[in-house]
Design an enzyme around this catalytic site. Sequence first.
Site, PDB file in Angstrom:
ATOM      1  N   PHE A  17      -7.511  -6.627 -81.265  1.00  0.00           N
ATOM      2  CA  PHE A  17      -7.429  -6.252 -82.679  1.00  0.00           C
ATOM      3  C   PHE A  17      -7.885  -7.389 -83.591  1.00  0.00           C
ATOM      4  O   PHE A  17      -8.601  -7.156 -84.566  1.00  0.00           O
ATOM      5  CB  PHE A  17      -5.982  -5.867 -83.027  1.00  0.00           C
ATOM      6  CG  PHE A  17      -5.557  -4.556 -82.444  1.00  0.00           C
ATOM      7  CD1 PHE A  17      -5.910  -3.364 -83.039  1.00  0.00           C
ATOM      8  CD2 PHE A  17      -4.790  -4.519 -81.296  1.00  0.00           C
ATOM      9  CE1 PHE A  17      -5.528  -2.140 -82.505  1.00  0.00           C
ATOM     10  CE2 PHE A  17      -4.393  -3.312 -80.746  1.00  0.00           C
ATOM     11  CZ  PHE A  17      -4.758  -2.123 -81.347  1.00  0.00           C
ATOM     12  N   GLU A 174      10.790   1.520 -74.449  1.00  0.00           N
ATOM     13  CA  GLU A 174       9.850   2.623 -74.252  1.00  0.00           C
ATOM     14  C   GLU A 174       9.619   2.906 -72.772  1.00  0.00           C
ATOM     15  O   GLU A 174       9.553   4.064 -72.350  1.00  0.00           O
ATOM     16  CB  GLU A 174       8.544   2.294 -74.977  1.00  0.00           C
ATOM     17  CG  GLU A 174       8.694   2.346 -76.489  1.00  0.00           C
ATOM     18  CD  GLU A 174       7.538   1.703 -77.249  1.00  0.00           C
ATOM     19  OE1 GLU A 174       7.377   2.021 -78.442  1.00  0.00           O
ATOM     20  OE2 GLU A 174       6.798   0.888 -76.661  1.00  0.00           O
TER      21      GLU A 174
END
Length: 420
Positions: A17, A174
């Site tokens: 990113f 998660e």
Amino acid sequence: MTQAQPPHRVVVVGGGFGGLSVVKGLAGAPVAITLIDRRNHHLFQPLLYQVATASLATSEIAWPIRSLVRDRPEVTTLLATVTGVDVATQRVRFEDGTAIAYDTLVLATGARHAYFGHDEWEPFAPGLKTIEDATTIRRRILMAFEDAERESDPARQRALLTFVIVGGGPTGVELAGTIAELARHTLPPEFRNIDPGSAQVVLVESGPRVLRGYPDSLSDYASRSLAALGVEVALGRAVSEVAADHVIFGDRRLETRTVLWAAGVRASPAAQWLGAPTDGAGRVKVAPDLTAPGHPQVFVVGDTASVLDRKGRPAPGIAPAATQEGRYVARAIKARLRRASRPRPFRYRHPGSLAQIGKQSAVIDFGVVRLKGEIAWWLWGLAHIYFLIGARTRLAVALNWVWIHARNQRSARLITQGKS
């Protein structure tokens, strides 16, 4: 006749990113950009755990870097491994002994998982940072059920059906929630000799609560939601031993064949290349303009950089932080080329924290606004779909999630790369 000035050479190491944000922000500037990465793809790391837990395919969260810059003729992409930087001669060294010169260097080399001085645990407890990590974990999870189906010894079968996740941050939460749903909702109709729903999923956190960066109310909700999924949350217990057949945390020894590591990260060796000061995780303590101390031609962004927010706290190692830093560096480089005044010191603006717990449960912290439950899950999904690249990918991921939500089916359950 005046000879044309050669373009300013910008070398960007890392196609994540941060690196891609620099490249994007330099569009139209009089520069020649070389983008270097040791992998040929850009990875949407926030959804990497969904590849590891068989919810998404690798092609749905990764894109070839060359395809992302194909319309930028000033950008050259190199598939190579960087091993060092010679700041005196302004050259980046490659693994094969060659080098490339730069006028401005941007290091966005990311981070790997850290084992707090116990690197010998890595073969038994893989972390999750790359596509290779995700497919390794997926293989281990799925093979555990396959091996248990053939196992006749109850003790060994129980160990195969025990999954331990170390680290109660967003990735650990998660992973634990999704593995529990995979075991209890997706797999039971497909096995005959075992009950996948009896699998034991244990989330180990050394601190007093999971999701420590979130408000207490959301952290408590996450713990309750994990318990409702059948996940055992073990708090206040540090791991002291990891081996091929067991893990020890606190005063408890648990027989298991699958341990997953989500407890910490360590930056790439970029700081060593520069001889720069670091924080405890090996990240470069950058100047306010994100340059390496003593090296104004070298910028450091993303997980490689230690950046403080407005309150003096380290900016988190998440995609929005790397993206903001990359955009800032692009503006700073363009200002230098124009000989304009440098931008004001970088200030990270936190957009909020999001974590999924199960297929209908998530937590979101926007500061003033805090959400939990199913509405948070829908907003979590929309936020992630928005940041994916390309309409086809967005549609594919959305359809996958709808299918999982409606039918408890995960189509990416392929066991690849052999057995480990």
